[in-house]
Design a protein around this motif. Sequence first.
Motif: not given
Length: 84
Positions: A61-67, A77
């Motif tokens: 998920p895109d929101e996981e990329w920044d993490k 991931q």
Amino acid sequence: MITREEIFNRTKQVIKDNVPDMFGDELTEDTVLNSKDGNVDSMGFILVITKLEGEFNAKVPDEEWDKITTLGELVDQIYKYAEK
């Protein structure tokens, strides 16, 4: 069934093939990839992650990329979202 170790080894190869100037020969779990102090610019990071998603049929998920900041976190991931 794909193992985490296989994803780790393939991820190192994808990085070496696609952003070879950004790293030395040794990539470890703790190698910083995606942060203000990281070795991969945002376009390089997107290239690496999309290649891995395609290869392992994973959709991070895109929101996981920044993490994701380290090689180990990227592998985790991909492993988490890969079709096994």
